[in-house]
Design a protein around this motif. Structure first.
Motif, mmCIF file in Angstrom:
data_model
loop_
_atom_site.group_PDB
_atom_site.id
_atom_site.type_symbol
_atom_site.label_atom_id
_atom_site.label_comp_id
_atom_site.label_asym_id
_atom_site.label_seq_id
_atom_site.Cartn_x
_atom_site.Cartn_y
_atom_site.Cartn_z
ATOM 1 N N THR A 276 -4.110 -1.093 8.465
ATOM 2 C CA THR A 276 -4.577 -1.363 7.101
ATOM 3 C C THR A 276 -4.460 -2.844 6.775
ATOM 4 N N GLY B 112 -6.350 0.931 -1.748
ATOM 5 C CA GLY B 112 -6.155 -0.167 -0.803
ATOM 6 C C GLY B 112 -4.907 -0.990 -1.051
ATOM 7 N N PHE C 138 -10.606 3.683 1.699
ATOM 8 C CA PHE C 138 -9.470 3.092 0.994
ATOM 9 C C PHE C 138 -9.809 2.586 -0.407
ATOM 10 N N THR C 139 -11.022 2.804 -0.873
ATOM 11 C CA THR C 139 -11.382 2.398 -2.229
ATOM 12 C C THR C 139 -10.487 3.117 -3.234
ATOM 13 N N ILE D 98 0.869 -1.173 0.000
ATOM 14 C CA ILE D 98 0.000 0.000 0.000
ATOM 15 C C ILE D 98 0.908 1.225 0.000
ATOM 16 N N LYS E 170 -13.489 0.635 4.309
ATOM 17 C CA LYS E 170 -13.788 0.233 2.934
ATOM 18 C C LYS E 170 -13.979 1.451 2.025
ATOM 19 N N PRO F 215 -10.310 -2.882 -0.615
ATOM 20 C CA PRO F 215 -10.575 -2.823 0.825
ATOM 21 C C PRO F 215 -11.841 -3.593 1.195
#
Length: 169
Positions: free
Chosen positions: A85, A143, A139-140, A60, A136, A122
């Motif tokens: 994460t 991710g 982090f779309t 990431i 979710k 995510p």
């Protein structure tokens, strides 16, 4: 960017659903992953789902984490720490889109070759483990990616990410 992408943090976790541990250096095993990590031992939360999925290592970007946390902060929600994460490697000096473009590509972390296999979309698992909302959605698109480890050796904090240029025909 002025600086070359490099490993800022490394995290491993020996079992599913427990906090990840920060490391300065780890051994990676070809076609297996990080020695001692839950997915190389097949005990990760998602190890029994979609058996054909490569889960050797996850990456990431620092920028992706910072952008996601800015999104959360604007909504008065708690930020996620790097280790929350649930990704193994945090890479600095690279945008999430640039990392995402490594899916299907071969690249190096230090002297270790990897192949990007898919986006690490995510899920809600980090939110469940931390009690923090909206992992979710935050982090779309940022991710990170999953990658297959192609060489056995060591990677360390500070190692550079280098992209292998395709050979022209």
């Amino acid at each position: 960017m002025n600086s070359k992408p490099n490993i800022q943090n490394i995290f491993v976790c020996p079992k599913a659903a427990i906090p990840m541990t920060k490391k300065l250096k780890v051994k990676v095993i070809a076609n297996e992953g990080i020695d001692g990590d839950r997915y190389s031992s097949y005990v990760g939360t998602f190890s029994n789902t979609n058996k054909g999925k490569v889960r050797d290592i996850t990456l990431i970007t620092r920028m992706g984490i910072d952008t996601a946390n800015h999104f959360l902060s604007a909504k008065n929600l708690q930020s996620f720490l790097d280790e929350e994460t649930r990704r193994n490697i945090v890479i600095s000096e690279i945008a999430p889109e640039e990392l995402n473009n490594l899916v299907g590509q071969t690249f190096y972390l230090g002297s270790i070759r990897l192949r990007g296999t898919e986006l690490c979309d995510p899920c809600s698992h980090p939110s469940k483990l931390t009690g923090k909302d909206e992992f979710k959605s935050a982090f779309t698109g940022r991710g990170g990616i999953r990658a297959q480890v192609l060489d056995t050796g060591e990677i360390s904090v500070g190692d550079f990410l280098s992209i292998i240029s395709p050979i022209p025909y």
